[in-house]
Write a protein that holds these residues in place. Structure first.
Motif, PDB file in Angstrom:
ATOM      1  N   ARG A 189       1.522  13.768   7.730  1.00 19.73           N
ATOM      2  CA  ARG A 189       2.327  13.967   8.943  1.00 19.73           C
ATOM      3  C   ARG A 189       3.798  14.220   8.604  1.00 19.73           C
ATOM      4  O   ARG A 189       4.543  14.769   9.394  1.00 19.73           O
ATOM      5  CB  ARG A 189       2.212  12.730   9.863  1.00 19.73           C
ATOM      6  N   LYS A 199       3.864  10.507   0.222  1.00 21.29           N
ATOM      7  CA  LYS A 199       4.987   9.972   0.986  1.00 21.29           C
ATOM      8  C   LYS A 199       5.816   8.941   0.211  1.00 21.29           C
ATOM      9  O   LYS A 199       7.046   8.964   0.262  1.00 21.29           O
ATOM     10  CB  LYS A 199       4.474   9.368   2.295  1.00 21.29           C
ATOM     11  N   GLY A 235      -6.791   3.446  -2.501  1.00 23.77           N
ATOM     12  CA  GLY A 235      -8.061   4.008  -2.063  1.00 23.77           C
ATOM     13  C   GLY A 235      -7.897   5.041  -0.970  1.00 23.77           C
ATOM     14  O   GLY A 235      -6.784   5.422  -0.612  1.00 23.77           O
ATOM     15  N   ALA A 236      -9.042   5.458  -0.403  1.00 16.66           N
ATOM     16  CA  ALA A 236      -9.058   6.550   0.566  1.00 16.66           C
ATOM     17  C   ALA A 236      -8.367   6.173   1.877  1.00 16.66           C
ATOM     18  O   ALA A 236      -7.697   6.986   2.500  1.00 16.66           O
ATOM     19  CB  ALA A 236     -10.493   6.972   0.841  1.00 16.66           C
ATOM     20  N   GLU A 237      -8.531   4.930   2.298  1.00 12.13           N
ATOM     21  CA  GLU A 237      -7.904   4.444   3.527  1.00 12.13           C
ATOM     22  C   GLU A 237      -6.946   3.318   3.173  1.00 12.13           C
ATOM     23  O   GLU A 237      -7.089   2.686   2.129  1.00 12.13           O
ATOM     24  CB  GLU A 237      -8.966   3.888   4.484  1.00 12.13           C
ATOM     25  N   ASP A 283       4.355  -1.967   4.095  1.00 11.50           N
ATOM     26  CA  ASP A 283       4.238  -0.516   3.912  1.00 11.50           C
ATOM     27  C   ASP A 283       5.351   0.036   3.028  1.00 11.50           C
ATOM     28  O   ASP A 283       6.532  -0.257   3.255  1.00 11.50           O
ATOM     29  CB  ASP A 283       4.357   0.199   5.269  1.00 11.50           C
ATOM     30  N   ALA A 284       4.967   0.896   2.093  1.00  7.65           N
ATOM     31  CA  ALA A 284       5.963   1.630   1.296  1.00  7.65           C
ATOM     32  C   ALA A 284       6.814   2.502   2.204  1.00  7.65           C
ATOM     33  O   ALA A 284       7.962   2.834   1.884  1.00  7.65           O
ATOM     34  CB  ALA A 284       5.253   2.498   0.264  1.00  7.65           C
ATOM     35  N   SER A 309      -6.670   0.476  -0.040  1.00 11.04           N
ATOM     36  CA  SER A 309      -5.503   0.261  -0.903  1.00 11.04           C
ATOM     37  C   SER A 309      -5.087  -1.211  -0.887  1.00 11.04           C
ATOM     38  O   SER A 309      -4.771  -1.787  -1.927  1.00 11.04           O
ATOM     39  CB  SER A 309      -4.345   1.148  -0.445  1.00 11.04           C
ATOM     40  N   PRO A 357       0.853  -1.185   0.000  1.00 11.88           N
ATOM     41  CA  PRO A 357       0.000   0.000   0.000  1.00 11.88           C
ATOM     42  C   PRO A 357       0.892   1.239   0.000  1.00 11.88           C
ATOM     43  O   PRO A 357       1.712   1.412   0.893  1.00 11.88           O
ATOM     44  CB  PRO A 357      -0.815  -0.124   1.290  1.00 11.88           C
ATOM     45  N   ALA A 358       0.760   2.064  -1.033  1.00 12.33           N
ATOM     46  CA  ALA A 358       1.640   3.229  -1.185  1.00 12.33           C
ATOM     47  C   ALA A 358       0.831   4.442  -1.614  1.00 12.33           C
ATOM     48  O   ALA A 358       1.333   5.325  -2.306  1.00 12.33           O
ATOM     49  CB  ALA A 358       2.726   2.925  -2.210  1.00 12.33           C
ATOM     50  N   ALA A 359      -0.433   4.458  -1.221  1.00 10.26           N
ATOM     51  CA  ALA A 359      -1.322   5.518  -1.695  1.00 10.26           C
ATOM     52  C   ALA A 359      -1.580   6.591  -0.646  1.00 10.26           C
ATOM     53  O   ALA A 359      -2.444   7.452  -0.829  1.00 10.26           O
ATOM     54  CB  ALA A 359      -2.654   4.915  -2.148  1.00 10.26           C
ATOM     55  N   GLY A 360      -0.834   6.558   0.448  1.00  8.93           N
ATOM     56  CA  GLY A 360      -1.047   7.554   1.503  1.00  8.93           C
ATOM     57  C   GLY A 360      -0.549   8.929   1.083  1.00  8.93           C
ATOM     58  O   GLY A 360       0.356   9.051   0.259  1.00  8.93           O
ATOM     59  N   LYS A 418       8.897   2.802  10.526  1.00  9.96           N
ATOM     60  CA  LYS A 418       8.056   3.497   9.543  1.00  9.96           C
ATOM     61  C   LYS A 418       8.412   4.973   9.483  1.00  9.96           C
ATOM     62  O   LYS A 418       8.474   5.640  10.513  1.00  9.96           O
ATOM     63  CB  LYS A 418       6.584   3.323   9.905  1.00  9.96           C
TER      64      LYS A 418
HETATM   65  O1  C5P Z   1      -0.380   6.373   7.280  1.00  7.47           O
HETATM   66  P1  C5P Z   1       0.600   5.303   7.521  1.00  7.47           P
HETATM   67  O2  C5P Z   1       2.010   5.812   7.664  1.00  7.47           O
HETATM   68  O3  C5P Z   1       0.216   4.316   8.589  1.00  7.47           O
HETATM   69  O4  C5P Z   1       0.585   4.473   6.163  1.00  7.47           O
HETATM   70  C1  C5P Z   1       1.141   3.194   6.062  1.00  7.47           C
HETATM   71  C2  C5P Z   1       1.183   2.772   4.599  1.00  7.47           C
HETATM   72  O5  C5P Z   1      -0.134   2.720   4.057  1.00  7.47           O
HETATM   73  C3  C5P Z   1       1.986   3.738   3.725  1.00  7.47           C
HETATM   74  O6  C5P Z   1       2.829   2.974   2.871  1.00  7.47           O
HETATM   75  C4  C5P Z   1       0.893   4.471   2.961  1.00  7.47           C
HETATM   76  O7  C5P Z   1       1.303   4.913   1.672  1.00  7.47           O
HETATM   77  C5  C5P Z   1      -0.195   3.417   2.834  1.00  7.47           C
HETATM   78  N1  C5P Z   1      -1.550   3.994   2.613  1.00  7.47           N
HETATM   79  C6  C5P Z   1      -2.259   3.661   1.452  1.00  7.47           C
HETATM   80  N2  C5P Z   1      -3.500   4.206   1.205  1.00  7.47           N
HETATM   81  C7  C5P Z   1      -4.039   5.083   2.082  1.00  7.47           C
HETATM   82  C8  C5P Z   1      -3.336   5.432   3.281  1.00  7.47           C
HETATM   83  C9  C5P Z   1      -2.092   4.863   3.526  1.00  7.47           C
HETATM   84  O8  C5P Z   1      -1.781   2.873   0.627  1.00  7.47           O
HETATM   85  N3  C5P Z   1      -5.222   5.605   1.773  1.00  7.47           N
END
Ligand code: C5P
Length: 222
Positions: free
Chosen positions: A15, A22, A75-77, A100-101, A81, A8-11, A203
């Protein structure tokens, strides 16, 4: 059994600051996501990598990562993703790692240790470290509710590894407010096994984490 990895790399990385999503923030001159993906590809146990990218950046991320990696819109959360990436796995993948990316310095041997433990018959496996801070539970007003003894607490890292069918069931059940994939699996009543994590698998969340990551990277590869 083939092992696949989902990233998951969509965040948005709010922060961390800085505007860029990110996963694409540079670390040692290369996008953070590329470090994480290269580690997964370097594992002889991992045979497919699927990345969930910010929806507007799917093509850019695909170019950065190259033809060995499938890139899908996230996705949004985080759970959205992961679910999107899960849909893109090859049919014959039997074990899934979720990574996690934002953990660019995770050692390859941790990836192998998680995968091996699942292949050995544990349905869900997570790397953990003892916590260094005391952790308190608080209510909505910030008042302390309780203080769990620190020696029974663990901080959880990724990659987390699962039998594919178990992860799939866990994600069918997604309305639970969890911050890690194993949390969804626990809710099914499936036992989750811990193995020792790695300091370098921390992380990158806040600006100081990026400073630490740059410094460690410079030390590994002077
Ligand atoms: O927010 P946090 O640092 O916990 O995110 C962990 C991982 O989840 C990150 O690699 C982030 O890119 C991913 N993520 C995502 N989609 C989102 C939110 C977070 O893929 N909507």
């Amino acid at each position: 059994t083939r092992v696949g990895a989902l990233v998951p790399a969509a965040g948005r990385g709010e922060r961390l600051g800085g505007g860029t999503p990110k996963a694409l923030r540079p670390l040692g001159g290369r996008p953070m996501l590329l470090h994480a993906v290269e580690t997964l590809l370097s594992s002889t146990l991992v045979s497919q990598v699927v990345v969930a990218a910010p929806p507007t950046l799917v093509e850019v991320v695909g170019q950065i990562l190259g033809p060995r990696v499938r890139v899908v819109p996230g996705g949004a959360e985080r759970v959205d993703s992961v679910r999107a990436a899960l849909e893109a796995l090859d049919d014959d993948i039997g074990v899934v790692l979720v990574h996690d990316a934002a953990r660019p310095l995770t050692p390859a041997k941790l990836v192998d240790a998680v995968a091996t433990t699942v292949l050995d018959g544990h349905p869900a496996v997570i790397p953990v470290l003892p916590v260094t801070d005391t952790v308190k539970e608080v209510d909505a007003d910030g008042r302390v509710v309780r203080t769990p003894p620190r020696d029974v607490l663990r901080a959880v890292q990724t990659p987390q590894g699962f039998r594919r069918d178990i992860l799939y069931m866990a994600y069918a059940n997604r309305d639970l407010p969890v911050t890690d994939d194993a949390g969804l699996v626990e809710a099914l009543g499936v036992p989750v096994t811990t193995i020792p994590g790695a300091e370098e698998a921390f992380k990158v969340t806040r600006p100081a984490d990026l400073v630490l990551a740059e410094a460690l990277l410079a030390q590994f590869a002077p």
